[in-house]
Design an enzyme around this catalytic site. Structure first.
Site, mmCIF file in Angstrom:
data_model
loop_
_atom_site.group_PDB
_atom_site.id
_atom_site.type_symbol
_atom_site.label_atom_id
_atom_site.label_comp_id
_atom_site.label_asym_id
_atom_site.label_seq_id
_atom_site.Cartn_x
_atom_site.Cartn_y
_atom_site.Cartn_z
ATOM 1 N N GLU A 118 -57.319 -30.406 -33.352
ATOM 2 C CA GLU A 118 -58.002 -30.507 -34.645
ATOM 3 C C GLU A 118 -58.623 -31.885 -34.753
ATOM 4 O O GLU A 118 -58.108 -32.830 -34.165
ATOM 5 C CB GLU A 118 -56.991 -30.403 -35.800
ATOM 6 C CG GLU A 118 -56.263 -29.117 -35.900
ATOM 7 C CD GLU A 118 -54.936 -29.275 -36.646
ATOM 8 O OE1 GLU A 118 -54.780 -30.226 -37.443
ATOM 9 O OE2 GLU A 118 -54.059 -28.449 -36.408
ATOM 10 N N LYS A 120 -59.098 -35.468 -36.146
ATOM 11 C CA LYS A 120 -58.212 -36.377 -36.882
ATOM 12 C C LYS A 120 -59.024 -36.918 -38.046
ATOM 13 O O LYS A 120 -59.867 -37.804 -37.889
ATOM 14 C CB LYS A 120 -57.718 -37.506 -35.983
ATOM 15 C CG LYS A 120 -56.690 -38.386 -36.659
ATOM 16 C CD LYS A 120 -56.009 -39.296 -35.652
ATOM 17 C CE LYS A 120 -54.844 -40.039 -36.262
ATOM 18 N NZ LYS A 120 -55.216 -40.947 -37.349
ATOM 19 N N ASP A 122 -60.263 -38.811 -41.232
ATOM 20 C CA ASP A 122 -60.014 -40.195 -41.626
ATOM 21 C C ASP A 122 -60.074 -40.312 -43.143
ATOM 22 O O ASP A 122 -61.110 -40.602 -43.716
ATOM 23 C CB ASP A 122 -61.055 -41.094 -40.961
ATOM 24 C CG ASP A 122 -60.553 -42.516 -40.847
ATOM 25 O OD1 ASP A 122 -59.391 -42.768 -41.237
ATOM 26 O OD2 ASP A 122 -61.312 -43.363 -40.373
ATOM 27 N N TYR A 230 -53.305 -29.668 -42.588
ATOM 28 C CA TYR A 230 -53.091 -29.679 -41.138
ATOM 29 C C TYR A 230 -51.644 -29.461 -40.708
ATOM 30 O O TYR A 230 -51.344 -29.500 -39.534
ATOM 31 C CB TYR A 230 -53.638 -30.954 -40.500
ATOM 32 C CG TYR A 230 -53.106 -32.244 -41.081
ATOM 33 C CD1 TYR A 230 -51.753 -32.579 -40.991
ATOM 34 C CD2 TYR A 230 -53.964 -33.140 -41.705
ATOM 35 C CE1 TYR A 230 -51.276 -33.754 -41.517
ATOM 36 C CE2 TYR A 230 -53.494 -34.327 -42.235
ATOM 37 C CZ TYR A 230 -52.144 -34.628 -42.140
ATOM 38 O OH TYR A 230 -51.675 -35.787 -42.670
ATOM 39 N N LYS A 319 -57.865 -41.154 -29.684
ATOM 40 C CA LYS A 319 -58.704 -41.971 -30.567
ATOM 41 C C LYS A 319 -60.127 -42.069 -30.040
ATOM 42 O O LYS A 319 -60.351 -42.355 -28.865
ATOM 43 C CB LYS A 319 -58.119 -43.386 -30.664
ATOM 44 C CG LYS A 319 -56.738 -43.428 -31.299
ATOM 45 C CD LYS A 319 -56.791 -43.260 -32.782
ATOM 46 C CE LYS A 319 -56.760 -44.620 -33.428
ATOM 47 N NZ LYS A 319 -56.510 -44.593 -34.850
ATOM 48 N N CYS A 413 -94.009 -62.353 -51.328
ATOM 49 C CA CYS A 413 -93.905 -61.299 -50.317
ATOM 50 C C CYS A 413 -94.023 -61.896 -48.913
ATOM 51 O O CYS A 413 -94.981 -62.632 -48.639
ATOM 52 C CB CYS A 413 -94.997 -60.263 -50.552
ATOM 53 S SG CYS A 413 -95.099 -59.063 -49.217
ATOM 54 N N CYS A 416 -97.651 -60.520 -47.518
ATOM 55 C CA CYS A 416 -98.966 -60.843 -48.093
ATOM 56 C C CYS A 416 -98.936 -62.015 -49.063
ATOM 57 O O CYS A 416 -99.962 -62.359 -49.635
ATOM 58 C CB CYS A 416 -99.546 -59.611 -48.783
ATOM 59 S SG CYS A 416 -98.721 -59.243 -50.333
ATOM 60 N N CYS A 431 -92.804 -56.307 -54.037
ATOM 61 C CA CYS A 431 -94.011 -57.099 -53.842
ATOM 62 C C CYS A 431 -95.044 -56.557 -54.819
ATOM 63 O O CYS A 431 -95.205 -55.346 -54.954
ATOM 64 C CB CYS A 431 -94.506 -56.942 -52.405
ATOM 65 S SG CYS A 431 -96.242 -57.367 -52.212
ATOM 66 N N CYS A 437 -101.290 -55.623 -49.800
ATOM 67 C CA CYS A 437 -100.205 -56.037 -48.909
ATOM 68 C C CYS A 437 -100.230 -55.205 -47.621
ATOM 69 O O CYS A 437 -100.176 -53.977 -47.670
ATOM 70 C CB CYS A 437 -98.869 -55.864 -49.622
ATOM 71 S SG CYS A 437 -97.447 -56.179 -48.575
HETATM 72 S S1 IVH Z 1 -50.566 -34.031 -37.887
HETATM 73 C C1 IVH Z 1 -46.075 -35.177 -37.415
HETATM 74 N N1 IVH Z 1 -53.124 -33.459 -38.001
HETATM 75 O O1 IVH Z 1 -53.176 -38.917 -38.929
HETATM 76 C C2 IVH Z 1 -47.547 -35.032 -37.276
HETATM 77 N N2 IVH Z 1 -52.417 -35.593 -38.769
HETATM 78 O O2 IVH Z 1 -50.839 -40.635 -37.509
HETATM 79 C C3 IVH Z 1 -48.223 -35.103 -38.558
HETATM 80 N N3 IVH Z 1 -54.246 -36.969 -39.668
HETATM 81 O O3 IVH Z 1 -51.995 -40.365 -41.485
HETATM 82 C C4 IVH Z 1 -49.666 -35.387 -38.484
HETATM 83 N N4 IVH Z 1 -55.864 -35.512 -39.335
HETATM 84 O O4 IVH Z 1 -52.662 -38.024 -42.218
HETATM 85 C C5 IVH Z 1 -52.182 -34.387 -38.239
HETATM 86 N N5 IVH Z 1 -55.353 -32.800 -38.092
HETATM 87 C C6 IVH Z 1 -54.407 -33.713 -38.333
HETATM 88 C C7 IVH Z 1 -54.709 -34.950 -38.894
HETATM 89 C C8 IVH Z 1 -53.679 -35.883 -39.098
HETATM 90 C C9 IVH Z 1 -55.551 -36.716 -39.793
HETATM 91 C C10 IVH Z 1 -53.596 -38.242 -40.054
HETATM 92 C C11 IVH Z 1 -52.353 -38.098 -40.869
HETATM 93 C C12 IVH Z 1 -51.606 -39.360 -40.589
HETATM 94 C C13 IVH Z 1 -52.080 -39.742 -39.248
HETATM 95 C C14 IVH Z 1 -51.008 -39.492 -38.234
#
Ligand code: IVH
Length: 682
Positions: A118, A120, A122, A230, A319, A413, A416, A431, A437
């Site tokens: 999935e 991750k 942010d 998730y 990451k 400006c 010009c 301007c 210009c």
């Molecule tokens: S699973 C025990 N799935 O990542 C495992 N975490 O370091 C629980 N996060 O702050 C996490 N997307 O909020 C999981 N698809 C995803 C995620 C996710 C973002 C964040 C989570 C936490 C950090 C985990």
């Protein structure tokens, strides 16, 4: 085992202090000072040293904890199941190593193991508890054991169901997920804050976290937050020998959002392929992700693998490159746009941000420079995400060099030398030179020649620059005075291309009133407004003679647009240019008043995700020109949704409600049919 040297002890103390401080600023104050990349580097270094000298590990080391203490303003909530963090994999080899660790522990072949992948997300992690299908509490992660009760705030998110859907409801469900803000929502929130002197957020994650920790839920409600689930941390009755992906599908059935990009893959190659594919799509998703979360799919295997102190053994976070990096601000230049707006642009020491070299970033306006407190020579943090122009998000004032220079907003400006004006209540400085210009002239000519204006084939940016720089073209009328011989004397201009250009100019003389009015580049007169004006007045003379009140009678024209149109046609130099253009043969059929086809009249459309062949604004204008209203959210009444890559909740909603969805290709086909009058209804 060797004893650490004093130098190492000092390094450990410094790293811990820096990481603690960064945590405090990030989690408690919502005012990050360190980029993720810098934070990760320091944490990694500390982990390395602690691995080499285990005696140095203390219970309060930043490597041993998952967050920061909760804020005092909200009730404490004990998590029944701790909210852990994840170990990281920084490259593909570390993914392979993870698969090997899992396989060795389970004593099975790693290449046969199914993993759920999935994005991750942010944003901010939250946990929701549903009892008999009803949302009873919601909390932040806090330090992983104790979070903050923010139930009333979470209830304001429309993506969080207050009651689960369906008949077979679990007695108890604790669901975890991420609250995020899309790039679009984030840009809009910050644009508003910049205008109203409100709080500007550094990135969508801070905006999401900050919005959730408002003591007044009405503020949270006004923020464009989205929840995506998730993990099911508690599920009763026990779903038995399910997989994680099956549980996610189950959550979907219960009315919760889960990632549309979720996939189950096998073995390390499957994981690496997924990570590469998602990495390629990252810029088009429309929201921030910082990697991929990889989970062993089979819950029995997850149980067998268990946890280490800080993280599960059955999951890892791959990451992606950081979206924020620090670099030096070398200089600031001031660019002049088509309407004279002066935009300060940061010239940066080139830096790679999320895989792309960035050497310029937007500083918006004088207020933004003051807000950031930035000076030339400063170390600045740059953020680049999706198709948004890179932004300077903060300044490292502690690193300011002694010779840092103040940024002086020009009073004249830079192109010009006309005076720069800043109207009362406006954040933008302009301007005052108008078409005198050179910069405004170039932009105005580019607009005039563009595809949806006069559509002059072969008259591109470089050529316009050459023509303006030589003073051959001062107004759009001068374009039609160019001859092929003179054009052919320009560098890199062959006889054939200059002949073609002259022919294209000749062809462009036959146009429509709507295109001509749009081509004039009157402030805030886009394609739809130009079409409305043309249809309402029928002839250019009627439009040019209109008073403000007449203009305000036109559909979708308010006092501001009416004033811009009125002022434009009162300027002698604009009237002269128009006269010259007509004398040179520019012509159009008179519009039949009120009879332009409006095949989409009465319909509401929604645009979501990114479009490749045009901006979303252009798409909107074109729909409006056909009579449609364009809305920001999907409802039962929506006639259609245009969904480009990165479409998220709106697309899901449309599908759920059975609203027709067009992809870009389908949209273009339809647009052309509607615009040419070939198709009169949807
Ligand atoms: S699973 C025990 N799935 O990542 C495992 N975490 O370091 C629980 N996060 O702050 C996490 N997307 O909020 C999981 N698809 C995803 C995620 C996710 C973002 C964040 C989570 C936490 C950090 C985990």
């Amino acid at each position: 085992m060797s004893q650490p040297e004093q130098k190492t002890l000092d390094e450990v103390a410094t790293l811990r202090a820096e990481l603690d401080d960064a945590n405090y600023r990030y989690y408690v104050l919502d005012e990050p000072r360190m980029t993720d990349a810098d934070y990760d580097r320091r944490l990694r270094r500390l982990q390395e040293i602690e691995a080499e000298y285990p005696d140095l590990v203390t219970p309060d080391s930043p490597t041993q904890r998952v967050g920061a203490p909760p804020d005092a303003g909200f009730p404490e909530v004990q998590h029944a199941v701790p909210m852990l963090s994840l170990d990281n994999a920084l490259n593909e080899d570390e993914i392979t190593a993870f698969v090997k660790r899992v396989a060795d522990r389970l004593e099975i072949d790693g290449e046969t193991i199914a993993f759920c992948c999935e994005p991750k997300l942010d944003g901010a992690a939250v946990s929701l508890v549903y009892e008999q299908g009803v949302l009873v509490s919601g909390a932040t992660r806090g330090d992983g054991r104790t979070g903050e009760g923010i139930t009333s705030n979470l209830r304001t998110l429309r993506s969080i169901p207050l009651k689960l859907r369906g008949k077979a409801l679990p007695d108890l469900l604790e669901v975890r997920g991420e609250v995020i803000m899309s790039h679009e929502g984030f840009e809009a929130l910050n644009a508003k804050a910049r205008e109203e002197d409100g709080k500007v957020f550094a990135n969508p994650r801070n905006a999401a976290a900050g919005s959730l920790r408002q003591l007044d839920p009405r503020i949270t409600a006004s923020r464009p937050l989205e929840f995506s689930a998730y993990q099911a941390a508690r599920f009763e009755p026990d779903p038995g020998d399910a997989t994680h992906s099956e549980l996610m599908a189950r959550l979907g059935d219960l009315g919760l959002r889960t990632s549309a990009a979720l996939e189950v893959v096998t073995g390390s190659q499957g994981l690496i392929d997924y990570c590469r594919r998602l990495g390629e799509r990252r810029d088009r998703l429309g929201y921030d992700i910082d990697g991929v979360v990889i989970k062993v799919d089979d819950l029995r295997l997850q149980r067998e693998l268990g946890f280490v102190a800080r993280a599960p053994r059955w999951a890892i976070a791959f990451k992606f490159p950081a979206q924020e990096e620090t670099t030096t601000l070398n200089d600031v230049e001031f660019q002049v746009g088509r309407t004279g707006a002066i935009t300060p642009v940061a010239r940066l020491e080139p830096v790679t941000v999320a895989g792309v070299t960035v050497s310029n970033a937007s500083l918006h306006n004088a207020d933004e420079i003051a807000r950031l407190g930035v000076m030339i020579g400063d170390t600045v943090t740059i953020r680049r995400a999706g198709d948004v122009i890179p932004q300077v998000v903060r300044v490292e004032t502690s690193l300011r060099p002694a010779d840092a220079r103040e940024i002086v907003f020009p009073e004249r400006c830079p192109v010009c030398d006309s005076e720069v004006e800043r109207l009362e209540g406006e954040v933008v400085a302009r301007c005052s030179g108008g078409l005198y210009c050179g910069a405004q002239r170039k932009e105005a000519l580019k607009h005039f020649a563009s595809r949806r204006a006069l559509d002059i084939d072969g008259l591109g940016e470089k050529l316009i620059e050459a023509l303006v720089e030589r003073d051959w073209v001062k107004t759009p009328a001068d374009l039609f005075r160019l001859d092929a011989e003179r054009l052919a004397s320009l560098p890199r201009m062959a006889q054939k291309s200059s002949d073609n250009l002259v022919a294209a100019l000749d062809k462009a003389k036959q146009t429509t009133l709507a295109r001509f009015v749009f081509a004039l580049g009157i402030r805030e007169v886009g394609e739809a407004t130009a079409a409305n004006l043309a249809r309402h007045f029928g002839t250019l003379d009627a439009l040019m003679g209109a008073e403000v009140a007449d203009l305000e009678a036109v559909e979708d024209v308010g006092p501001v647009v009416a004033a811009h149109v009125h002022t434009f046609f009162r300027q002698p130099h604009n009237r002269d240019t128009i006269d010259e253009l007509r004398a040179l043969g520019l012509a159009w059929k008179e519009e039949e008043i009120g009879e332009r086809p409006q095949p989409l009249a009465g319909q509401t459309w929604v645009l979501t995700g990114t479009l490749e062949s045009m901006t979303r604004d252009e798409g909107k204008e074109r729909l409006q020109a056909l009579g449609a209203k364009v809305a920001g959210s999907v409802s039962k009444k929506t006639a259609g949704v245009v969904a480009g890559p990165g479409a998220g909740s709106k697309l899901a909603k449309a599908e759920q409600m059975g609203v027709p969805v067009l992809d870009e290709e389908g949209f273009l086909e339809r647009l052309e049919a509607w615009e040419s009058g070939r198709e009169t209804e949807q």
